[in-house]
Scaffold this active site. Structure first.
Site, PDB file in Angstrom:
ATOM      1  N   ARG A 110      24.455  68.369  78.640  1.00 56.45           N
ATOM      2  CA  ARG A 110      25.258  66.610  78.869  1.00 56.45           C
ATOM      3  C   ARG A 110      24.599  66.529  79.576  1.00 56.45           C
ATOM      4  O   ARG A 110      23.608  65.905  80.135  1.00 56.45           O
ATOM      5  CB  ARG A 110      26.844  67.408  79.464  1.00 56.45           C
ATOM      6  CG  ARG A 110      27.362  67.799  78.164  1.00 56.45           C
ATOM      7  CD  ARG A 110      27.778  66.737  77.142  1.00 56.45           C
ATOM      8  NE  ARG A 110      28.492  65.622  77.597  1.00 56.45           N
ATOM      9  CZ  ARG A 110      29.960  65.366  77.169  1.00 56.45           C
ATOM     10  NH1 ARG A 110      30.700  66.207  76.864  1.00 56.45           N
ATOM     11  NH2 ARG A 110      30.694  64.457  77.900  1.00 56.45           N
ATOM     12  N   HIS A 132      34.393  76.093  88.497  1.00 50.92           N
ATOM     13  CA  HIS A 132      32.789  75.400  88.033  1.00 50.92           C
ATOM     14  C   HIS A 132      31.795  74.291  88.527  1.00 50.92           C
ATOM     15  O   HIS A 132      31.377  73.717  87.915  1.00 50.92           O
ATOM     16  CB  HIS A 132      33.260  74.932  86.471  1.00 50.92           C
ATOM     17  CG  HIS A 132      33.358  76.376  85.329  1.00 50.92           C
ATOM     18  ND1 HIS A 132      32.892  77.275  84.702  1.00 50.92           N
ATOM     19  CD2 HIS A 132      35.350  77.220  85.359  1.00 50.92           C
ATOM     20  CE1 HIS A 132      33.187  77.718  84.327  1.00 50.92           C
ATOM     21  NE2 HIS A 132      34.793  78.116  84.617  1.00 50.92           N
TER      22      HIS A 132
HETATM   23  C1  LIG Z   1      24.533  76.583  76.068  1.00 52.21           C
HETATM   24  C2  LIG Z   1      25.441  75.124  76.218  1.00 52.21           C
HETATM   25  C3  LIG Z   1      25.819  74.307  76.668  1.00 52.21           C
HETATM   26  C4  LIG Z   1      25.941  74.185  78.417  1.00 52.21           C
HETATM   27  O1  LIG Z   1      23.777  73.624  78.969  1.00 52.21           O
HETATM   28  P1  LIG Z   1      24.119  73.294  80.758  1.00 52.21           P
HETATM   29  O2  LIG Z   1      21.554  73.343  80.181  1.00 52.21           O
HETATM   30  O3  LIG Z   1      23.943  74.860  81.315  1.00 52.21           O
HETATM   31  O4  LIG Z   1      24.385  72.102  80.659  1.00 52.21           O
HETATM   32  C5  LIG Z   1      25.976  72.282  76.575  1.00 52.21           C
HETATM   33  N1  LIG Z   1      26.165  72.139  75.507  1.00 52.21           N
HETATM   34  C6  LIG Z   1      26.033  73.511  74.456  1.00 52.21           C
HETATM   35  C7  LIG Z   1      26.062  73.008  72.684  1.00 52.21           C
HETATM   36  C8  LIG Z   1      25.477  74.993  74.464  1.00 52.21           C
HETATM   37  O5  LIG Z   1      24.988  75.334  73.888  1.00 52.21           O
END
Ligand SMILES: *Cc1c(COP(=O)(O)O)cnc(C)c1O
Length: 828
Positions: A561, A369
């Site tokens: 994040r 990942h």
């Molecule tokens: C989809 C999701 C993520 C992932 O977001 P990225 O933009 O791909 O880092 C992180 N937290 C939550 C709560 C999500 O729903």
């Protein structure tokens, strides 16, 4: 209550699928289950009764699924993941049981508002972000596609912390998600399994005269399984998610009790239960903590034991294990499963090493990942050997045989052999979990095309050279049930009216919307939906956070994040620069596109710089938001505690999706896909799945900017000097100077000095190098947004061309390329 019977199998209770039937069941749960009557019931009483009622409606399918599986023993996927970021369950269960309308009406008849009960649910936040949410999307898709599968993970007592802001600074609160009851879980303490830790390894002569080795653990804990239903959409399977909770073993207590020390016995109990107490809140930067390794081994050992002893029928020939199961390793967190399966086969079942290895290496597949070196897990040999001495021996032997094999292939390349060793020698002797996974797995996949390429070319290049066929790509996806159908009912209805409802399980059908991008009436209604979603989030932000935003502005959203590589600072610099220019009169306010800049981001509690960035975003936000001249023009909205529930209301309201990580750092991203499917246009770098998004939606419908991965590599190679950009770019200099001047910190220049000096002196992720390109791309966004009709057309095309990003498609790719499993509907 009706009963259904199938030949000689015992009957399963069913529920009547009507408003009256539901109402009866609900009142029964409220009165007999919750022990209250309607007039005195609290919202939580009603929510719990409601949740239990809905799960009853799924029970028949669950039992049928389990029966069918016991009968057929079809090949299954065991998805091993330390995180499942599930989000709220009620809505999804209502959708899966086709009860939405019935329930709303039934509750209304009783004077209860369904939405009030929905709000009462605390989401199970058993994950940090993308990786955990991916696992949740995948098990949803597997159930919907009728694929036999089981999710295995940890039932953390405390999930990801609740983020609050105090004077703009992040303050973490424990996530006590179980406090008000947990109606979705089925505990099975009677099925608990014992897991050992510590101790030593001894040699002994077995009955057959052979000298063998065995592990004598120094202590052990019980793993209690908690089952959760994973209901497929419509009539699909109801699969199982099994999360493990740690309890003290009796044996463990008894010794101390016998010595008469009651207090010590209770302390020991707490010690054991610590293992599943709390989710580690680090995303992408794991800490090498002993408890973390305990968690990893704990859930993996429970899961393997569960599968071998409970799920498989008695007397199953384990030589045929690969025909029956594939363990998918979601990142390196569960990789200790590899030596654990070897230990079970060799030490407990008495197999020869070669025989055991031949089976083991057919049972695992590994998903990587990351590309960040600091995210690649290594466990010091000292720690691993102390906690899991037999596993360390097994890892050494796997490595010895692997290195011997390599030396035959590369007799004159000892350097390469050492590079590929599972054991790192510096800075301390340690086990490289990604290498162990790669050696053991049938397939290793990255999570987007670019990421898989970089894995082959950079992170695991020696391995890709040795096993070219082992490496593959599966681009991530998101479940359209949760992230479109449920989260964006307005868009769902519009789409269904236009092309039917087949898209919910076959997202490629969205391409049927393509011609409607040119239909003015469709665009008008599409805009109406977006506008309604903006009003909805406006209300939510006002009620939830006391934030005031204006629904008639462009919603420019960056939620994910907080991490330097994701570059929230780049967006912040753009905002500060805009503010600086407006307040100094360099540009006229009338010429600025009214925007709401929305952020959502948690920082790992120990990640100091990330927390300072959060503080800075809030400080800039409060300065801008309190400037009356900017009212309705520029707003910064940073609601605390970004989680799945917030994502579900915020993303459908977005006009612009910010996906601005440094090229080559974001493995895939899944937030980017959620935005696309909800009709936002993307401003983004050539990174992760953005590459595929742009290819599918077309260059003209994507705001690309920034260095490419090879350009980044070259620049870093040459020597990157962020201060040079500061010196030569006036706008950038003014923005950074403004922050450094204390303008956002009441004149205190010290507060944000670390952020500014980090950018000027280090800037690990090249935010300054991409600043001008980003600002230019934002100017193109403004220009495009000014043409409302054309913007809407492009937004429609984003939806129409987003079908590829369904997690159903990801599952199809895993099934065809890695798992080779077959669907088994529950009732077939
Ligand atoms: C989809 C999701 C993520 C992932 O977001 P990225 O933009 O791909 O880092 C992180 N937290 C939550 C709560 C999500 O729903």
């Amino acid at each position: 209550m009706a009963l259904v019977t199938a030949d000689t199998t015992p009957p399963i209770a069913t529920r009547e699928h009507t408003v009256d039937g539901f109402t009866r069941e609900f009142l029964r749960e409220l009165n007999f289950g919750q022990g209250v009557d309607l007039t005195r019931a609290s919202v939580n009483d009603k929510y719990l009764a409601m949740a239990r009622t809905v799960r009853h409606y799924l029970m028949t399918r669950w039992i049928e699924t389990l029966r069918r599986q016991a009968e057929l023993q079809a090949k299954s996927v065991a998805y091993l993941s330390a995180e499942f970021l599930l989000g709220r369950q009620l809505d999804n269960a209502l959708l899966a049981s086709d009860l939405q309308d019935i329930v709303r009406e039934g509750l209304a008849n009783l004077g209860i508002d369904l939405d009030e009960l929905r709000e009462a649910e605390v989401e199970p936040g058993l994950g940090n972000g993308g990786l955990g949410r991916l696992a949740a999307c995948f098990i949803d898709s597997l159930a919907t596609m009728n694929v036999p599968s089981i999710g295995y993970g940890i039932r953390y007592e405390y999930g990801i912390f609740q983020q609050t802001f105090v004077d703009g600074r992040q303050v973490e609160k424990p996530d006590d998600w179980l406090r008000l009851g947990s109606p979705w879980e089925f505990p099975h303490p009677e099925a608990a399994v014992t897991v050992g830790f510590g101790g030593h390894v001894e040699q002994y002569q077995a009955d057959d005269g052979v000298v063998r080795r065995r592990w004598v653990p120094g202590w052990s804990v019980l793993g209690v399984p908690y089952n959760y239903m994973v209901p497929g959409y419509a009539k699909g399977r109801v699969n199982t998610l099994r999360l493990w909770s740690a309890r003290a073993t009796h044996a463990f207590d008894l010794q101390i009790f016998n010595s008469g020390d009651y207090a010590e016995a209770v302390r020991a109990q707490t010690f054991a239960e610590n293992i599943s107490k709390v989710l580690y809140p680090e995303d992408s930067t794991p800490q090498g903590k002993e408890l973390r390794l305990q968690q990893q081994y704990f859930f993996v050992a429970c899961s393997i034991k569960d599968f071998v002893d409970q799920v498989l029928p008695e007397g199953y020939d384990l030589h045929r294990l690969p025909e029956r199961i594939v363990f998918q390793l979601n990142d390196t967190h569960p990789v200790i499963a590899v030596p654990e399966l070897m230990r079970v086969l060799v030490d407990e079942k008495g197999w020869e090493w070669d025989e055991a290895w031949a089976v083991t290496k057919q049972c695992f597949a590994y998903t990587c990942h990351t590309l960040l070196p600091e995210a690649l897990e290594v466990w010091p040999v000292e720690l691993l050997g102390r906690l899991l001495p037999r596993h360390l021996e097994i890892i050494y032997r796997i490595n010895d045989e692997f290195l011997a094999e390599l030396r035959e292939t590369y007799p004159n390349d000892e350097l390469r052999v050492r590079r590929m060793s599972i054991i790192a020698e510096y800075p301390v002797r340690a086990v490289r979990m990604a290498y162990l996974a790669t050696v053991a797995a049938t397939k290793v996949n990255g999570v987007a095309e670019l990421h898989s390429q970089l894995l082959r070319d950079k992170v695991l290049d020696d391995f890709a050279g040795y096993w070219p066929d082992k490496f593959t790509n599966v681009t991530n996806g998101v479940t359209p049930r949760r992230f479109v159908k449920l989260s964006n009912p307005g868009l769902s209805d519009l789409v269904t009216e236009a092309i039917g409802d087949g898209w919910v399980t076959d997202l490629d059908q969205l391409s049927g919307l393509e011609p409607l991008a040119d239909d003015a009436e469709f665009r008008r209604r599409f805009r109406e939906v977006k506008q309604a979603n903006k009003r909805r989030i406006t209300d939510v932000l006002a009620a939830r956070d006391g934030i005031e935003v204006h629904p008639d502005t462009m919603f420019d959203v960056m939620v994910k994040r907080l991490h330097e590589y994701k570059r929230q600072t780049l967006k912040l610099l753009h905002i500060v620069s805009l503010y600086e220019k407006v307040t100094t009169g360099k540009i006229r306010l009338e010429d600025v596109t009214p925007r709401t800049f929305a952020f959502g981001a948690k920082a790992a509690p120990g990640y100091v710089l990330a927390k300072q960035i959060i503080h800075l975003i809030n400080a800039v936000g409060s300065t801008i938001n309190s400037d009356p001249a900017l009212e309705g023009r520029l707003t910064v909205a940073f609601p605390a505690n970004y989680n799945v529930t917030l994502a579900e209301t915020l993303i459908p309201a977005a006009d612009l999706s910010e996906q601005i990580s440094l090229a080559g750092k974001e493995a895939s991203g899944t937030g980017n896909m959620k935005f696309m499917l909800n009709g936002a246009l993307t401003i983004g770098t050539d990174d992760g799945a953005n590459v595929e998004i742009r290819r599918l939606v077309g260059d003209e419908n994507f705001f690309l900017f920034g260095l490419t991965e090879p350009q980044v590599a070259e620049l870093v190679d040459r020597g990157y000097h962020p201060s040079a950009y500061y010196e030569t770019n006036e706008d950038l200099r003014h923005a950074l100077d403004l922050i450094a001047s204390g303008a956002f910190s009441g004149g205190d220049r010290a507060v944000f000095e670390p952020v500014v000096s980090n950018l000027l002196n280090e800037d690990r992720f090249l935010a300054l190098a991409d600043f001008q390109a980003y600002v230019d791309a934002q100017a193109r966004v403004d220009e495009a947004y000014a043409d409302t009709e054309d913007w809407t057309r492009r937004a429609v095309l984003n939806v129409a061309r987003g079908g590829f990003f369904s997690s159903d498609r990801s599952m199809r790719d895993y099934i065809d390329g890695i798992w080779h499993t077959h669907p088994v509907p529950p009732g077939s």
